[in-house]
Design a protein around this motif. Structure first.
Motif, PDB file in Angstrom:
ATOM      1  N   GLY A  84      14.066   2.981  15.937  1.00 25.19           N
ATOM      2  CA  GLY A  84      15.206   2.995  15.023  1.00 25.19           C
ATOM      3  C   GLY A  84      14.868   2.795  13.668  1.00 25.19           C
ATOM      4  N   PRO A  85      15.595   2.504  12.591  1.00 21.19           N
ATOM      5  CA  PRO A  85      15.122   2.210  11.128  1.00 21.19           C
ATOM      6  C   PRO A  85      14.295   1.220  11.034  1.00 21.19           C
ATOM      7  CG  PRO A  85      17.582   2.745  11.316  1.00 21.19           C
ATOM      8  CD  PRO A  85      17.001   2.523  12.833  1.00 21.19           C
ATOM      9  N   LYS A  86      14.492   0.260  11.550  1.00 21.17           N
ATOM     10  CA  LYS A  86      13.456  -0.902  11.500  1.00 21.17           C
ATOM     11  C   LYS A  86      12.375  -0.873  12.106  1.00 21.17           C
ATOM     12  CE  LYS A  86      13.649  -6.167  12.351  1.00 21.17           C
ATOM     13  NZ  LYS A  86      14.323  -7.262  12.815  1.00 21.17           N
ATOM     14  N   ALA A  87      12.246  -0.107  13.117  1.00 21.76           N
ATOM     15  CA  ALA A  87      10.903   0.053  14.232  1.00 21.76           C
ATOM     16  C   ALA A  87      10.160   1.255  13.172  1.00 21.76           C
ATOM     17  CB  ALA A  87      11.110   0.732  15.392  1.00 21.76           C
ATOM     18  N   ARG A  88      10.894   2.111  12.518  1.00 20.56           N
ATOM     19  CA  ARG A  88      10.169   3.496  11.731  1.00 20.56           C
ATOM     20  C   ARG A  88       9.712   2.785  10.335  1.00 20.56           C
ATOM     21  NH1 ARG A  88      14.960   6.141  12.943  1.00 20.56           N
ATOM     22  NH2 ARG A  88      15.540   6.320  10.779  1.00 20.56           N
ATOM     23  N   ARG A  89      10.197   1.680   9.880  1.00 21.51           N
ATOM     24  CA  ARG A  89       9.553   1.227   8.651  1.00 21.51           C
ATOM     25  C   ARG A  89       8.473   0.283   9.009  1.00 21.51           C
ATOM     26  NH1 ARG A  89      14.250  -2.135   5.280  1.00 21.51           N
ATOM     27  NH2 ARG A  89      12.599  -2.159   3.949  1.00 21.51           N
ATOM     28  N   ALA A  90       8.472  -0.784  10.017  1.00 16.62           N
ATOM     29  CA  ALA A  90       7.483  -1.221  10.491  1.00 16.62           C
ATOM     30  C   ALA A  90       6.237  -0.391  10.984  1.00 16.62           C
ATOM     31  CB  ALA A  90       7.667  -2.096  11.818  1.00 16.62           C
ATOM     32  N   ALA A  91       6.517   0.853  11.596  1.00 17.87           N
ATOM     33  CA  ALA A  91       5.481   1.788  11.948  1.00 17.87           C
ATOM     34  C   ALA A  91       4.818   2.293  10.633  1.00 17.87           C
ATOM     35  CB  ALA A  91       5.926   2.794  12.931  1.00 17.87           C
ATOM     36  N   LEU A  92       5.471   2.719   9.723  1.00 18.15           N
ATOM     37  CA  LEU A  92       5.074   3.122   8.548  1.00 18.15           C
ATOM     38  C   LEU A  92       3.978   2.149   7.934  1.00 18.15           C
ATOM     39  CD1 LEU A  92       7.780   5.072   6.130  1.00 18.15           C
ATOM     40  CD2 LEU A  92       5.637   5.682   7.223  1.00 18.15           C
ATOM     41  N   ALA A  93       4.529   0.988   7.764  1.00 21.16           N
ATOM     42  CA  ALA A  93       3.740  -0.045   7.159  1.00 21.16           C
ATOM     43  C   ALA A  93       2.571  -0.255   7.898  1.00 21.16           C
ATOM     44  CB  ALA A  93       4.544  -1.378   7.194  1.00 21.16           C
ATOM     45  N   GLU A  94       2.527  -0.186   9.283  1.00 17.46           N
ATOM     46  CA  GLU A  94       1.273  -0.269  10.063  1.00 17.46           C
ATOM     47  C   GLU A  94       0.350   0.903   9.925  1.00 17.46           C
ATOM     48  OE1 GLU A  94      -0.078  -1.613  14.728  1.00 17.46           O
ATOM     49  OE2 GLU A  94       2.218  -1.294  14.136  1.00 17.46           O
ATOM     50  N   LEU A  95       0.965   2.056   9.890  1.00 19.14           N
ATOM     51  CA  LEU A  95       0.247   3.112   9.558  1.00 19.14           C
ATOM     52  C   LEU A  95      -0.525   3.255   8.178  1.00 19.14           C
ATOM     53  CD1 LEU A  95       2.249   6.063  10.848  1.00 19.14           C
ATOM     54  CD2 LEU A  95      -0.100   5.373  11.735  1.00 19.14           C
ATOM     55  N   VAL A  96       0.038   2.565   7.226  1.00 19.80           N
ATOM     56  CA  VAL A  96      -0.464   2.706   5.834  1.00 19.80           C
ATOM     57  C   VAL A  96      -1.693   1.448   5.811  1.00 19.80           C
ATOM     58  CG1 VAL A  96      -0.258   1.773   3.344  1.00 19.80           C
ATOM     59  CG2 VAL A  96       1.316   3.206   4.583  1.00 19.80           C
ATOM     60  N   GLY A  97      -1.486   0.637   6.638  1.00 19.00           N
ATOM     61  CA  GLY A  97      -2.577  -0.495   6.824  1.00 19.00           C
ATOM     62  C   GLY A  97      -3.767   0.141   7.590  1.00 19.00           C
ATOM     63  N   LEU A  98      -3.362   0.730   8.518  1.00 20.12           N
ATOM     64  CA  LEU A  98      -4.542   1.434   9.583  1.00 20.12           C
ATOM     65  C   LEU A  98      -5.286   2.289   8.828  1.00 20.12           C
ATOM     66  CD1 LEU A  98      -2.823   0.949  12.883  1.00 20.12           C
ATOM     67  CD2 LEU A  98      -4.677  -0.436  12.268  1.00 20.12           C
ATOM     68  N   LYS A  99      -4.683   3.312   8.261  1.00 22.96           N
ATOM     69  CA  LYS A  99      -5.066   4.449   7.854  1.00 22.96           C
ATOM     70  C   LYS A  99      -5.525   4.739   6.465  1.00 22.96           C
ATOM     71  CE  LYS A  99      -4.035   8.298   9.853  1.00 22.96           C
ATOM     72  NZ  LYS A  99      -3.075   9.438  10.554  1.00 22.96           N
ATOM     73  N   GLY A 100      -4.812   3.902   5.452  1.00 28.49           N
ATOM     74  CA  GLY A 100      -4.804   3.810   4.041  1.00 28.49           C
ATOM     75  C   GLY A 100      -4.363   5.241   3.508  1.00 28.49           C
ATOM     76  N   ALA A 101      -5.149   5.895   2.721  1.00 30.27           N
ATOM     77  CA  ALA A 101      -4.838   7.290   2.331  1.00 30.27           C
ATOM     78  C   ALA A 101      -4.456   8.365   3.280  1.00 30.27           C
ATOM     79  CB  ALA A 101      -5.901   7.648   1.243  1.00 30.27           C
ATOM     80  N   LYS A 102      -5.154   8.311   4.290  1.00 27.60           N
ATOM     81  CA  LYS A 102      -4.896   9.196   5.337  1.00 27.60           C
ATOM     82  C   LYS A 102      -3.668   9.059   6.153  1.00 27.60           C
ATOM     83  CE  LYS A 102      -9.868   9.551   6.828  1.00 27.60           C
ATOM     84  NZ  LYS A 102     -10.941   9.076   7.742  1.00 27.60           N
ATOM     85  N   ALA A 103      -2.579   8.105   5.637  1.00 24.24           N
ATOM     86  CA  ALA A 103      -1.388   8.018   5.909  1.00 24.24           C
ATOM     87  C   ALA A 103      -0.432   8.908   5.193  1.00 24.24           C
ATOM     88  CB  ALA A 103      -0.771   6.686   6.166  1.00 24.24           C
ATOM     89  N   VAL A 104      -0.947   9.500   4.253  1.00 22.04           N
ATOM     90  CA  VAL A 104      -0.062  10.410   3.238  1.00 22.04           C
ATOM     91  C   VAL A 104       0.792  11.015   3.964  1.00 22.04           C
ATOM     92  CG1 VAL A 104       0.078  11.979   1.355  1.00 22.04           C
ATOM     93  CG2 VAL A 104      -1.282   9.848   1.132  1.00 22.04           C
ATOM     94  N   GLY A 105       0.289  11.895   4.962  1.00 21.61           N
ATOM     95  CA  GLY A 105       1.050  12.941   5.745  1.00 21.61           C
ATOM     96  C   GLY A 105       2.194  12.429   6.106  1.00 21.61           C
ATOM     97  N   HIS A 106       1.949  11.282   6.859  1.00 18.31           N
ATOM     98  CA  HIS A 106       3.387  10.484   7.457  1.00 18.31           C
ATOM     99  C   HIS A 106       4.222  10.089   6.498  1.00 18.31           C
ATOM    100  CE1 HIS A 106       1.274  10.241  11.416  1.00 18.31           C
ATOM    101  NE2 HIS A 106       0.044   9.732  10.788  1.00 18.31           N
ATOM    102  N   LEU A 107       3.751   9.557   5.204  1.00 18.59           N
ATOM    103  CA  LEU A 107       4.609   9.198   4.498  1.00 18.59           C
ATOM    104  C   LEU A 107       5.535  10.314   3.814  1.00 18.59           C
ATOM    105  CD1 LEU A 107       2.230   6.473   2.669  1.00 18.59           C
ATOM    106  CD2 LEU A 107       4.169   5.791   3.830  1.00 18.59           C
TER     107      LEU A 107
END
Length: 359
Positions: A84-107
């Motif tokens: 859901g929206p809340k889970a997707r927001r948390a997932a985005l935050a986690e991906l940015v924390g884990l991958k940094g600039a490599k998360a741009v594609g997801h963003l």
């Protein structure tokens, strides 16, 4: 293990590169055991052996850590596509924390999310990562997103990235029906120091209310170009002319204060007379701001007036003057600052004075 005077010592250091590259069994083939009869010999080998063990252990830990991170990334990607929206927001935050600039594609993909809060998070993260490839998608969000908060955040994200290719879209955003979005675009142009936007920003002040004028003047001050300074001077002169004629002016003190502050950043010597006129204001706040601007412009002719304001009954005025004196670093004001510190009761003003005197 010791057996009498004999010691078994593995000479695996020569094979360490093979062990670290996971060719463990190949390394074992070449594994040798050498017996040393003298303790001195094993002591000579001990540092190398210890370092080898540490390297092997560290490699194993890193390998396990990388594997664990991969699992977390895959889990976050699943939540991003199915939660859901809340889970997707948390997932985005986690991906940015884990991958940094490599998360741009997801963003970038999340910019098309159906939930505005998810899009807003993606916009802010792209700005924070200063992703150059996000400039075009963010300008699209700025122009067409249905949510005003996302449009406003897109303006700030573009400023954070710092690419002047975004300037035309930010100027176009002056037509946005939402005043908040328009304010974000004005602020973004100031942060970008967009000299090419000075004209459109100056035009925006024509017939505008005081809040919008103050916002534009603040950004013109950040641009800092001579052209920006001229636009600010024109607005300040127009304001004072209207006041002198008795015409109604919307919140004149707000606009005058912002204009004087901006001239401290954009004006040269020719701005000094206009700023100095602020010392004639019946409002002590305008006097204090004028003092600070004059000192920034290198004019100390009115320093006695400024020092007198250190005794003002209002803490905010004393704070403004204390900051002005701290910024100027003028040694001739030291005695007055020491006396002001002796009687000052406001903790914020005291800290400013103490810090300045300590220098």
């Amino acid at each position: 293990l010791p057996v009498g005077k004999w010691y078994c010592v593995p000479e695996f250091m020569r094979k360490m590169s093979k062990i670290l590259s996971c060719n463990f069994f190949e390394a074992i083939k070449g594994f040798k055991v050498t017996l040393f009869s003298q303790k001195a010999q094993i002591m000579q080998k001990a540092p190398g052996i210890f370092l080898g063990l540490v390297l092997v252990f560290w490699g194993a830990v890193n390998s396990l850590g990388a594997e664990k991170q991969d699992v977390r990334v895959r889990d976050a990607e699943k939540r991003l596509s199915a939660g859901g929206p809340k889970a997707r927001r948390a997932a985005l935050a986690e991906l940015v924390g884990l991958k940094g600039a490599k998360a741009v594609g997801h963003l970038l993909k999340a910019l098309g999310d159906g939930d505005s809060s998810v899009r807003g998070d993606a916009v802010r993260d792209l700005g924070g990562l200063k992703s150059g490839e996000a400039v075009v998608p963010l300008t699209t969000r700025l122009k067409s997103d249905t949510n005003s908060n996302v449009r406003g955040q897109a303006a700030l994200a573009l400023a954070g990235i710092g690419d002047h290719k975004a300037v035309p879209a930010l100027v176009q955003c002056f037509k946005d029906k939402n005043a908040g979005v328009k304010g974000y675009c004005i602020r973004a142009l100031g942060l970008l120091k967009a000299k090419e936007a000075v004209g459109p920003m100056a035009d925006l002040m024509v017939g505008a209310n005081a809040d919008l004028k103050a916002h534009v003047i603040n950004s013109l001050g950040k641009v800092g170009s001579p052209e920006a300074g001229e636009a600010v001077k024109t607005e300040l002169q127009d304001l004072r002319t209207k006041k002198a004629s008795g015409a109604h002016v919307d919140q004149p003190l707000l606009v005058e204060e912002e204009a004087i502050r901006a001239l401290a950043e954009t004006g040269g010597v020719d701005s000094v007379p206009l700023v100095k006129k602020g010392l004639e204001s019946p409002d002590d706040r305008i006097k204090a701001v004028s003092c600070r601007a004059l000192l920034k412009l290198g004019d100390r002719s009115e320093l006695p007036v400024c020092l007198g304001l250190l005794k003002h009954s209002e803490a905010g005025i004393r704070k403004e003057i204390a900051i002005a004196l701290a910024e100027s670093g003028d040694p001739s004001s030291t005695a007055a600052m020491q006396e002001a510190l002796r009687v000052e009761t406001n903790p914020v003003v005291r800290r400013i004075l103490e810090s300045s005197l300590a220098k």
